[in-house]
Design a protein around this motif. Sequence first.
Motif, mmCIF file in Angstrom:
data_model
loop_
_atom_site.group_PDB
_atom_site.id
_atom_site.type_symbol
_atom_site.label_atom_id
_atom_site.label_comp_id
_atom_site.label_asym_id
_atom_site.label_seq_id
_atom_site.Cartn_x
_atom_site.Cartn_y
_atom_site.Cartn_z
ATOM 1 N N ASP A 299 38.403 18.084 32.105
ATOM 2 C CA ASP A 299 38.035 19.200 32.990
ATOM 3 C C ASP A 299 38.080 18.794 34.460
ATOM 4 O O ASP A 299 37.855 19.604 35.345
ATOM 5 C CB ASP A 299 36.616 19.697 32.635
ATOM 6 N N ASP A 300 38.371 17.516 34.686
ATOM 7 C CA ASP A 300 38.422 17.036 36.074
ATOM 8 C C ASP A 300 39.891 16.765 36.427
ATOM 9 O O ASP A 300 40.558 16.003 35.738
ATOM 10 C CB ASP A 300 37.595 15.742 36.186
ATOM 11 N N PRO A 301 40.416 17.403 37.506
ATOM 12 C CA PRO A 301 41.840 17.198 37.860
ATOM 13 C C PRO A 301 42.131 15.779 38.347
ATOM 14 O O PRO A 301 43.270 15.383 38.467
ATOM 15 C CB PRO A 301 42.074 18.222 38.977
ATOM 16 N N PHE A 302 41.089 14.974 38.599
ATOM 17 C CA PHE A 302 41.303 13.617 39.110
ATOM 18 C C PHE A 302 42.087 12.766 38.110
ATOM 19 O O PHE A 302 41.803 12.786 36.916
ATOM 20 C CB PHE A 302 39.955 12.934 39.379
ATOM 21 N N ARG A 303 43.104 12.089 38.604
ATOM 22 C CA ARG A 303 43.832 11.135 37.767
ATOM 23 C C ARG A 303 43.845 9.799 38.482
ATOM 24 O O ARG A 303 43.730 9.736 39.703
ATOM 25 C CB ARG A 303 45.278 11.603 37.554
ATOM 26 N N LEU A 304 43.995 8.716 37.735
ATOM 27 C CA LEU A 304 44.048 7.382 38.311
ATOM 28 C C LEU A 304 45.431 7.231 38.940
ATOM 29 O O LEU A 304 46.432 7.040 38.242
ATOM 30 C CB LEU A 304 43.840 6.339 37.220
ATOM 31 N N MET A 305 45.506 7.385 40.251
ATOM 32 C CA MET A 305 46.808 7.372 40.924
ATOM 33 C C MET A 305 47.417 5.981 40.853
ATOM 34 O O MET A 305 46.701 4.977 40.936
ATOM 35 C CB MET A 305 46.658 7.821 42.378
ATOM 36 N N GLY A 306 48.727 5.922 40.656
ATOM 37 C CA GLY A 306 49.401 4.634 40.508
ATOM 38 C C GLY A 306 49.348 4.116 39.087
ATOM 39 O O GLY A 306 49.811 3.022 38.812
ATOM 40 N N PHE A 307 48.776 4.962 38.193
ATOM 41 C CA PHE A 307 48.712 4.563 36.767
ATOM 42 C C PHE A 307 49.483 5.566 35.923
ATOM 43 O O PHE A 307 49.500 6.756 36.217
ATOM 44 C CB PHE A 307 47.242 4.559 36.315
ATOM 45 N N GLY A 308 50.085 5.076 34.855
ATOM 46 C CA GLY A 308 50.790 5.948 33.917
ATOM 47 C C GLY A 308 52.224 6.171 34.327
ATOM 48 O O GLY A 308 52.577 6.009 35.504
ATOM 49 N N HIS A 309 53.043 6.509 33.356
ATOM 50 C CA HIS A 309 54.463 6.745 33.641
ATOM 51 C C HIS A 309 55.087 7.456 32.451
ATOM 52 O O HIS A 309 54.738 7.183 31.308
ATOM 53 C CB HIS A 309 55.189 5.398 33.862
ATOM 54 N N ARG A 310 56.039 8.356 32.742
ATOM 55 C CA ARG A 310 56.690 9.075 31.655
ATOM 56 C C ARG A 310 57.480 8.132 30.759
ATOM 57 O O ARG A 310 57.522 8.305 29.553
ATOM 58 C CB ARG A 310 57.650 10.135 32.250
ATOM 59 N N VAL A 311 58.088 7.132 31.343
ATOM 60 C CA VAL A 311 58.962 6.264 30.542
ATOM 61 C C VAL A 311 58.283 4.933 30.204
ATOM 62 O O VAL A 311 58.259 4.505 29.055
ATOM 63 C CB VAL A 311 60.299 5.996 31.276
ATOM 64 N N TYR A 312 57.673 4.282 31.187
ATOM 65 C CA TYR A 312 57.040 2.977 30.906
ATOM 66 C C TYR A 312 55.795 3.173 30.048
ATOM 67 O O TYR A 312 54.865 3.882 30.436
ATOM 68 C CB TYR A 312 56.644 2.265 32.202
ATOM 69 N N LYS A 313 55.772 2.557 28.901
ATOM 70 C CA LYS A 313 54.551 2.483 28.079
ATOM 71 C C LYS A 313 54.176 1.002 28.016
ATOM 72 O O LYS A 313 53.655 0.499 27.054
ATOM 73 C CB LYS A 313 54.822 3.058 26.677
ATOM 74 N N ASN A 314 54.487 0.318 29.104
ATOM 75 C CA ASN A 314 54.194 -1.086 29.292
ATOM 76 C C ASN A 314 54.052 -1.267 30.801
ATOM 77 O O ASN A 314 54.217 -0.310 31.555
ATOM 78 C CB ASN A 314 55.390 -1.921 28.765
ATOM 79 N N TYR A 315 53.804 -2.482 31.238
ATOM 80 C CA TYR A 315 53.622 -2.709 32.664
ATOM 81 C C TYR A 315 54.938 -2.427 33.415
ATOM 82 O O TYR A 315 55.987 -2.965 33.059
ATOM 83 C CB TYR A 315 53.207 -4.176 32.872
ATOM 84 N N ASP A 316 54.910 -1.600 34.418
ATOM 85 C CA ASP A 316 56.094 -1.318 35.242
ATOM 86 C C ASP A 316 56.517 -2.633 35.911
ATOM 87 O O ASP A 316 55.736 -3.216 36.673
ATOM 88 C CB ASP A 316 55.696 -0.267 36.294
ATOM 89 N N PRO A 317 57.724 -3.128 35.627
ATOM 90 C CA PRO A 317 58.116 -4.435 36.171
ATOM 91 C C PRO A 317 58.074 -4.478 37.700
ATOM 92 O O PRO A 317 57.840 -5.519 38.299
ATOM 93 C CB PRO A 317 59.542 -4.639 35.642
ATOM 94 N N ARG A 318 58.246 -3.328 38.319
ATOM 95 C CA ARG A 318 58.197 -3.280 39.792
ATOM 96 C C ARG A 318 56.765 -3.524 40.279
ATOM 97 O O ARG A 318 56.539 -4.177 41.286
ATOM 98 C CB ARG A 318 58.722 -1.927 40.275
ATOM 99 N N ALA A 319 55.806 -2.979 39.520
ATOM 100 C CA ALA A 319 54.394 -3.181 39.889
ATOM 101 C C ALA A 319 54.047 -4.653 39.754
ATOM 102 O O ALA A 319 53.307 -5.209 40.576
ATOM 103 C CB ALA A 319 53.496 -2.326 38.997
ATOM 104 N N ALA A 320 54.613 -5.298 38.731
ATOM 105 C CA ALA A 320 54.339 -6.729 38.519
ATOM 106 C C ALA A 320 54.860 -7.542 39.699
ATOM 107 O O ALA A 320 54.173 -8.422 40.217
ATOM 108 C CB ALA A 320 55.004 -7.185 37.220
ATOM 109 N N VAL A 321 56.069 -7.208 40.165
ATOM 110 C CA VAL A 321 56.636 -7.944 41.317
ATOM 111 C C VAL A 321 55.791 -7.686 42.567
ATOM 112 O O VAL A 321 55.445 -8.606 43.313
ATOM 113 C CB VAL A 321 58.106 -7.534 41.567
ATOM 114 N N LEU A 322 55.425 -6.427 42.772
ATOM 115 C CA LEU A 322 54.636 -6.089 43.971
ATOM 116 C C LEU A 322 53.264 -6.753 43.916
ATOM 117 O O LEU A 322 52.783 -7.283 44.917
ATOM 118 C CB LEU A 322 54.493 -4.569 44.080
ATOM 119 N N LYS A 323 52.641 -6.754 42.731
ATOM 120 C CA LYS A 323 51.326 -7.386 42.584
ATOM 121 C C LYS A 323 51.445 -8.866 42.944
ATOM 122 O O LYS A 323 50.611 -9.412 43.672
ATOM 123 C CB LYS A 323 50.814 -7.219 41.150
#
Length: 442
Positions: A299-323
């Motif tokens: 019921d809350d429109p808030f989403r964890l921004m920067g999380f989730g992806h339509r295709v990645y159901k694993n760690y986004d490799p780009r996020a790993a490099v940036l981290k």
Amino acid sequence: MEKKKTFTLINDQTGESWIFPVAEGTQGPGAIDIRTLFARTGHLTLDPGFTSTASCASAITFIDGEKGILQHRGYDIRDLAEHSTFLEVAYALLYGDLPNAEEKRVFEKDITYHTMVHEQIHTFFRGFRRDAHPMAIMCGVAGALSAFYHDSLDIWDPRQREISAHRLIAKIPTLAAMSLKYMLGQPFVYPRNDLNYAENFLHMCFAVPAETYRPSAALAKAMDKILILHADHEQNASTSTVRLAGSSQANPFACIASGIASLWGPAHGGANQSVLEMLKQIGHKNNIPKFLAKAKDKDDPFRLMGFGHRVYKNYDPRAAVLKGSCDAVLDELGVEDPMLDLARELERIALEDDYFIKRKLFPNVDFYSGIILKAMGFPSEMFTVLFAVARTVGWISQWKEMIEEPNHRIGRPRQVYTGSAFRPVVPLRERSGAKKEGPPIL
Ligand code: SDX
């Protein structure tokens, strides 16, 4: 001879059946080719959000969402980020392979000598309020490029397509830097041909007439790597927008403007700015459980921004490099940012939470990028603009691939109609005020 893979569709009411071929790629899932489905069965397919629909065949980018793999023309994103430059990646996206030394020299020269924009474009900026969001400005001025090149553009002429691609790759960074300068109230800084792509962009963003500015090698390298990580990503929303606009044979400048508009959404490229706003809202790690509860509350429109992806159901490799780059860039810049520790703690807690584990929600490219860009001196309103600078290379490569596809057609999806059946127009004096019930939810 290997039997061709097919799928059979059966109408359970009539017993009719239809056989459809399977289009197999070089890697990744095959697709049931249903282009004859409506003509043969009188039925459409329904796939809102295109979760199970391939819109095209493409040789540019491959993503394996389950394994968290991203490749451009077969080259892994980690290798490209580590061992190549953004313009080398741009060359590979456009032409199919990484360039040799001579090809790289010629391509860099071509791009460098297209970086200036027509002086008239400066006046376009004057029409905006200084507090205009730079993405609003980019939507406007990128489309305005059509006015300067549309008449000399034949999208069926390979050389004119190539010139347009070079112009866009070269000029979008100049327009992006101008949108920052306009927002800051500082004078526009002209491009310089003695600087490489990343150095030139940083120079146009951060130089001021009052003193000389030369970006540090580390800053330029970080900028170049960020551009590589954002260059292309298969048929995401903004790339699909560019392809659909291009399918009507609109000119590439107008198509790129449509991609910029689509990228701006916080569910897409606008998420990098939203991540930083979210981290500011959370403020302290003690508040993380409260915000995770909001993210899980339907019921809350808030989403964890920067999380989730339509295709990645694993760690986004780009996020790993940036981290991985965060510490190095912040140390190099001598920046301490409590947001980085907060982001890491948020990621740690979320990845241990059943809700996120069950839905395979991991950090995506936008989760750490804003922290680095902020440390580099960019205001958060510029984060999506930088995404657009990088993605212009992917958009124009995908546009070129589509135009060069011999059987390409205008994109024209159909629908399932849920509105009123035929009814006559009743004269106004006889119309009652009664409200009809809404359409069925499919
Ligand atoms: C980019 O497509 C691309 O390749 C895009 C991109 C690129 O390079 O071009 O990778 C760049 O756009 C990255 C994504 C940036 N956006 C965000 O970070 C915004 C936050 N993320 C979400 O809005 C969402 O995850 C999407 C939009 C990214 C994906 O949406 P989907 O695929 O439609 O997923 P969904 O909404 O169907 O979610 C599945 C479930 C749902 O819960 P249930 O209905 O199953 O109970 O997961 C939940 C969602 O509510 N969910 C989230 C969530 N993301 C999904 N819950 C809380 N927080 C989130 N971020």
